[in-house]
Design an enzyme around this catalytic site. Structure first.
Site, PDB file in Angstrom:
ATOM      1  N   SER A  48       0.772  -1.414   0.022  1.00  0.00           N
ATOM      2  CA  SER A  48      -0.021   0.017  -0.022  1.00  0.00           C
ATOM      3  C   SER A  48       0.899   1.405  -0.070  1.00  0.00           C
ATOM      4  O   SER A  48       1.795   1.421   0.912  1.00  0.00           O
ATOM      5  CB  SER A  48      -0.767   0.017   1.121  1.00  0.00           C
ATOM      6  OG  SER A  48      -1.497   1.285   1.332  1.00  0.00           O
ATOM      7  N   HIS A  90      -8.504   1.277  -4.004  1.00  0.00           N
ATOM      8  CA  HIS A  90      -9.500   0.979  -2.705  1.00  0.00           C
ATOM      9  C   HIS A  90     -10.106   2.398  -2.409  1.00  0.00           C
ATOM     10  O   HIS A  90      -9.272   3.218  -1.786  1.00  0.00           O
ATOM     11  CB  HIS A  90      -8.488   0.364  -1.698  1.00  0.00           C
ATOM     12  CG  HIS A  90      -9.324   0.031  -0.497  1.00  0.00           C
ATOM     13  ND1 HIS A  90      -8.577  -0.097   1.033  1.00  0.00           N
ATOM     14  CD2 HIS A  90     -10.567   0.289  -0.066  1.00  0.00           C
ATOM     15  CE1 HIS A  90      -9.739  -0.243   1.701  1.00  0.00           C
ATOM     16  NE2 HIS A  90     -10.929  -0.070   1.189  1.00  0.00           N
ATOM     17  N   MET A 130     -11.397  -6.069   5.597  1.00  0.00           N
ATOM     18  CA  MET A 130     -10.564  -5.016   6.392  1.00  0.00           C
ATOM     19  C   MET A 130     -10.286  -5.580   7.596  1.00  0.00           C
ATOM     20  O   MET A 130     -11.213  -5.885   8.257  1.00  0.00           O
ATOM     21  CB  MET A 130     -11.543  -3.675   6.456  1.00  0.00           C
ATOM     22  CG  MET A 130     -11.726  -2.974   5.213  1.00  0.00           C
ATOM     23  SD  MET A 130     -10.063  -2.499   4.321  1.00  0.00           S
ATOM     24  CE  MET A 130      -9.421  -1.307   5.585  1.00  0.00           C
TER      25      MET A 130
HETATM   26  C1  DX5 Z   1      -6.354   1.584   5.579  1.00  0.00           C
HETATM   27  C2  DX5 Z   1      -6.006   1.250   4.353  1.00  0.00           C
HETATM   28  C3  DX5 Z   1      -4.665   0.239   4.301  1.00  0.00           C
HETATM   29  C4  DX5 Z   1      -3.381   0.559   5.028  1.00  0.00           C
HETATM   30  C5  DX5 Z   1      -2.677  -0.545   5.459  1.00  0.00           C
HETATM   31  O1  DX5 Z   1      -7.412   2.267   5.770  1.00  0.00           O
HETATM   32  O2  DX5 Z   1      -7.057   0.682   3.623  1.00  0.00           O
HETATM   33  O3  DX5 Z   1      -4.764  -0.131   2.866  1.00  0.00           O
HETATM   34  O4  DX5 Z   1      -2.599   1.266   3.934  1.00  0.00           O
HETATM   35  O5  DX5 Z   1      -1.654  -0.096   6.041  1.00  0.00           O
HETATM   36  P1  DX5 Z   1      -0.869  -1.147   7.144  1.00  0.00           P
HETATM   37  O6  DX5 Z   1      -0.659  -2.275   6.276  1.00  0.00           O
HETATM   38  O7  DX5 Z   1      -0.039  -0.222   7.555  1.00  0.00           O
HETATM   39  O8  DX5 Z   1      -2.059  -1.665   8.204  1.00  0.00           O
HETATM   40 ZN    ZN Z   2      -6.512  -0.570   1.414  1.00  0.00          ZN
END
Ligand code: DX5
Ligand code: ZN
Length: 215
Positions: free
Chosen positions: A7, A65, A136
């Site tokens: 991400s 996303h 999620m």
């Molecule tokens: C959160 C996002 C994720 C985020 C994940 O709202 O949808 O994609 O970037 O980050 P990490 O891997 O640091 O939890």
């Molecule tokens: Zn995400």
């Protein structure tokens, strides 16, 4: 083998070209782009112009996303920007089937993202229309949060439904992924793992090691 989707929320935005090339060269299959509107979630990131800027930098799958509300009126710009997969949260608008149709008719893949407060029951009506479900495992909005073990049963449930109904959506898990939580997700039959802070906080020379440690 599980696919890895770094991400870019946790990437160094000053050096986006370098960052994209590094995760591309180090074997990530997808590039996960978190679009936040400061409205559906309490954080504001980037929009379709980021997708458009990244598109010429890589041939990898751009996995967009959307954490925005409303959804429908913005879809066209994400299609035009060069997304490969567009996922959205169905409770953020009231026309999810239309949104899916719009994405699919542009020959892109469509995904539904499942907020921790949404159950699989509430999204089953979409499962035969889509290519991806994002489970999620944090409350959407920020990188670097703790993985919610309570969401694991959704991965198992989605894998069971897929088998029973002979469907072929991919199950992506997003939030709090590191080498330990990755193993839990793989055991539950996840196909794609999103990882932001885990991959990018290790420094560029470690991206390969971090990506490989999630497989
Ligand atoms: C959160 C996002 C994720 C985020 C994940 O709202 O949808 O994609 O970037 O980050 P990490 O891997 O640091 O939890
Ligand atoms: Zn995400």
């Amino acid at each position: 083998m599980v696919k890895i989707a770094p991400s870019i929320l946790s990437a160094n935005l000053m050096h986006m070209h370098d960052e994209i090339q590094s995760i591309d060269n180090n074997g990530s299959e997808y590039i996960h782009i978190d679009v936040m509107d400061g409205h559906y979630v309490d954080n504001l990131t980037f929009g379709a112009n980021m997708v458009k800027s990244i598109r010429p930098m890589t041939r990898k799958v751009l996995d967009v996303h959307l954490m925005i509300t409303p959804v429908k009126k913005y879809i066209d710009e994400y299609i035009k920007a060069g997304s490969d997969i567009i996922s959205f949260h169905p409770e953020a608008d009231n026309n999810s089937k239309d949104v899916i149709k719009q994405i699919k008719s542009a020959n892109l893949k469509a995904g539904i993202a499942v907020h921790p407060r949404v159950s699989i029951n509430e999204i089953t009506e979409f499962l035969d229309l889509i290519d991806m479900v994002i489970v999620m495992t944090v409350v959407p909005g920020f990188g670097g949060q703790k993985f919610m073990l309570s969401e694991i049963n959704k991965i198992t449930e989605l894998a069971n439904i897929r088998k029973q109904r002979n469907l072929n959506y991919e199950i992506e898990v997003d939030g709090g992924i590191n080498s330990e939580t990755a193993q839990i997700c793989k055991d539950a039959n996840a196909d794609v793992l999103v990882a932001g802070s885990y991959i990018f906080s290790g420094g560029k020379e470690n991206y390969k090691k971090m990506i490989d440690s999630l497989r």
